[in-house]
Design a protein around this motif. Sequence first.
Motif, short mmCIF file in Angstrom:
data_model
loop_
_atom_site.label_atom_id
_atom_site.label_comp_id
_atom_site.label_asym_id
_atom_site.label_seq_id
_atom_site.Cartn_x
_atom_site.Cartn_y
_atom_site.Cartn_z
N ARG A 138 0.67 -1.14 -0.17
CA ARG A 138 -0.02 0.04 -0.01
C ARG A 138 0.75 1.13 -0.06
O ARG A 138 0.50 2.13 -0.72
CB ARG A 138 -1.05 0.01 1.31
CG ARG A 138 -1.75 1.16 1.46
CD ARG A 138 -2.90 1.40 0.18
NE ARG A 138 -3.43 2.47 0.41
CZ ARG A 138 -3.96 3.46 -0.74
NH1 ARG A 138 -3.09 3.51 -1.85
NH2 ARG A 138 -4.85 4.41 -0.11
N LEU A 139 1.93 1.25 0.58
CA LEU A 139 3.02 2.51 0.64
C LEU A 139 3.35 2.64 -0.83
O LEU A 139 3.58 3.73 -1.06
CB LEU A 139 3.90 2.05 1.67
CG LEU A 139 3.68 2.14 3.17
CD1 LEU A 139 4.78 1.70 4.08
CD2 LEU A 139 2.89 3.66 3.69
N ARG A 140 3.79 1.46 -1.25
CA ARG A 140 4.45 1.59 -2.55
C ARG A 140 3.38 2.19 -3.50
O ARG A 140 3.64 3.07 -4.44
CB ARG A 140 5.00 0.22 -3.02
CG ARG A 140 5.38 0.23 -4.61
CD ARG A 140 6.04 -1.07 -5.03
NE ARG A 140 6.77 -1.06 -6.03
CZ ARG A 140 6.30 -1.22 -7.30
NH1 ARG A 140 5.01 -1.51 -7.47
NH2 ARG A 140 7.02 -1.05 -8.55
N GLU A 141 2.05 1.79 -3.47
CA GLU A 141 0.95 2.48 -4.15
C GLU A 141 0.73 3.86 -4.17
O GLU A 141 0.80 4.40 -5.02
CB GLU A 141 -0.33 1.60 -4.05
CG GLU A 141 -1.80 2.10 -4.68
CD GLU A 141 -2.71 1.58 -4.26
OE1 GLU A 141 -3.81 1.85 -4.65
OE2 GLU A 141 -2.74 0.22 -3.57
N LEU A 142 1.03 4.31 -2.76
CA LEU A 142 0.96 5.64 -2.46
C LEU A 142 2.17 6.64 -3.10
O LEU A 142 1.62 7.65 -3.77
CB LEU A 142 0.95 6.14 -1.18
CG LEU A 142 -0.25 5.46 -0.42
CD1 LEU A 142 -0.33 5.81 0.99
CD2 LEU A 142 -1.76 6.34 -0.99
N ARG A 143 3.29 5.98 -3.29
CA ARG A 143 4.20 6.66 -3.99
C ARG A 143 4.11 6.54 -5.37
O ARG A 143 4.28 7.67 -6.09
CB ARG A 143 5.66 5.72 -3.62
CG ARG A 143 6.86 6.26 -4.48
CD ARG A 143 8.04 5.39 -3.85
NE ARG A 143 8.02 4.15 -3.85
CZ ARG A 143 8.58 3.47 -5.18
NH1 ARG A 143 8.65 4.28 -6.21
NH2 ARG A 143 8.46 2.29 -5.43
N LEU A 144 3.44 5.65 -6.17
CA LEU A 144 3.63 5.52 -7.47
C LEU A 144 2.31 6.04 -8.21
O LEU A 144 2.02 6.55 -9.28
CB LEU A 144 3.36 4.10 -7.87
CG LEU A 144 4.43 3.13 -7.69
CD1 LEU A 144 4.39 1.70 -8.10
CD2 LEU A 144 6.04 3.81 -8.42
N THR A 145 1.32 6.60 -7.07
CA THR A 145 0.08 7.33 -7.55
C THR A 145 0.26 8.72 -6.90
O THR A 145 -1.06 9.40 -6.83
CB THR A 145 -1.21 6.68 -7.16
OG1 THR A 145 -0.99 6.50 -5.71
CG2 THR A 145 -1.26 5.22 -7.83
N ALA A 146 1.26 9.18 -6.41
CA ALA A 146 1.40 10.82 -5.90
C ALA A 146 0.51 11.91 -7.09
O ALA A 146 0.88 11.55 -8.16
CB ALA A 146 2.89 11.12 -5.73
N PRO A 147 -0.07 12.82 -6.54
CA PRO A 147 -1.08 13.62 -7.49
C PRO A 147 0.09 14.35 -8.54
O PRO A 147 -0.41 14.69 -9.51
CB PRO A 147 -1.70 14.59 -6.36
CG PRO A 147 -1.75 13.71 -5.14
CD PRO A 147 -0.48 12.91 -5.12
N ASP A 148 1.03 14.54 -7.81
CA ASP A 148 2.05 15.38 -8.85
C ASP A 148 2.88 14.38 -9.60
O ASP A 148 4.00 14.94 -10.22
CB ASP A 148 2.93 16.22 -7.93
CG ASP A 148 2.12 17.47 -7.00
OD1 ASP A 148 1.05 17.66 -7.83
OD2 ASP A 148 2.43 17.76 -6.05
N GLY A 149 2.70 13.37 -9.83
CA GLY A 149 3.39 12.52 -10.67
C GLY A 149 4.27 11.28 -9.54
O GLY A 149 4.50 11.75 -8.70
N GLN A 150 4.37 10.02 -10.11
CA GLN A 150 4.79 9.03 -9.25
C GLN A 150 6.25 9.33 -8.80
O GLN A 150 7.08 10.04 -9.49
CB GLN A 150 4.73 7.86 -10.03
CG GLN A 150 5.66 7.64 -11.39
CD GLN A 150 5.75 6.10 -11.95
OE1 GLN A 150 4.77 5.56 -11.95
NE2 GLN A 150 7.06 5.52 -12.11
N LEU A 151 6.48 9.18 -7.66
CA LEU A 151 7.77 9.50 -7.39
C LEU A 151 8.54 8.03 -7.08
O LEU A 151 8.17 6.93 -6.89
CB LEU A 151 7.76 9.65 -5.53
CG LEU A 151 6.80 11.01 -5.39
CD1 LEU A 151 6.73 11.24 -3.94
CD2 LEU A 151 8.09 12.29 -5.62
N THR A 152 9.98 8.22 -7.37
CA THR A 152 10.81 7.03 -7.30
C THR A 152 11.37 6.99 -5.80
O THR A 152 10.92 7.95 -5.01
CB THR A 152 12.18 7.28 -8.12
OG1 THR A 152 12.90 8.44 -7.58
CG2 THR A 152 11.93 7.62 -9.43
#
Length: 283
Positions: free
Chosen positions: A15-29
């Motif tokens: 779930r944490l990974r999903e939040l990182r990849l779906t950040a509103p301003d673009g996915q974060l590495t």
Amino acid sequence: MSTDYQKAREALGLRLRELRLTAPDGQLTGTALARILGWPNSRISKLELGRQTATTEDLRQWADACGQPGAYEELRARLAGFESHIRSWRRQLATGHRPVQEAHNEAQASSTVLRAWESSWVVGVLQTPDYARAVLTRSAELHQSPRDVEAAVRARMKRQELLYTGGRKYHILLWEPVLRSLVCSPSVLAAQLDRLSGVIGMDSVELGVVPLATSLKVPPGTGFWIYNDQQVVTEVWHAEMWLDDADSVALYLRTWKTLRESAVYGSEAQNLISAARRSLHPR
């Protein structure tokens, strides 16, 4: 670490990974998120792979950094769900020992039938203040936790009021080495043994001692409590486990009953306590 616990930790990581990849301003590495949080890259990886358990503050910072602060409550609930069963000492003792003692006070106050097995030290509800102080001081040193020993001792002593308020029965088993283990000074242990002698015969306590020389059908293992035959509390070096699934409770109950078969009570238990007491000051 239990399989269910690990699966829950891995699910939280996903779930944490999903939040990182779906950040509103673009996915974060992972590297970008680590930079925002000021964490090492390895910490991001460990949390997402379920190799490390997040704290509530970790979850709050993660949700904020991913631009999704509203996800924090969901993350916190997930963490609380599996930490209600396995409670790491690192997190439990972050504010000291007193809150842990109060949690046990509440659990015992809400129980009417309490069974205990202890192979290492005298159970808290029967400890003298000096014995409790020695045990809690050494625990604080081991875990490098905040020193609130006196507050923790007072909380543990308050638990003993339950012995006199009626409505509950303590069935406590101690392994004989508990009577001789110098987890405190000899003089403190002597007073503790006197306390145990005084407990024998109380209508709220059934105190049994398993002699060292007796035959055991199961190894002594670690100590545990069973509350109302519905919940088990046991601990290991890194965590405390609160178990309420039927299979686990049944296993611990069988273990307790098996150990009880080797216990002695009344005058025989008193003789073992007296022998341990005399050994502290041999003539």
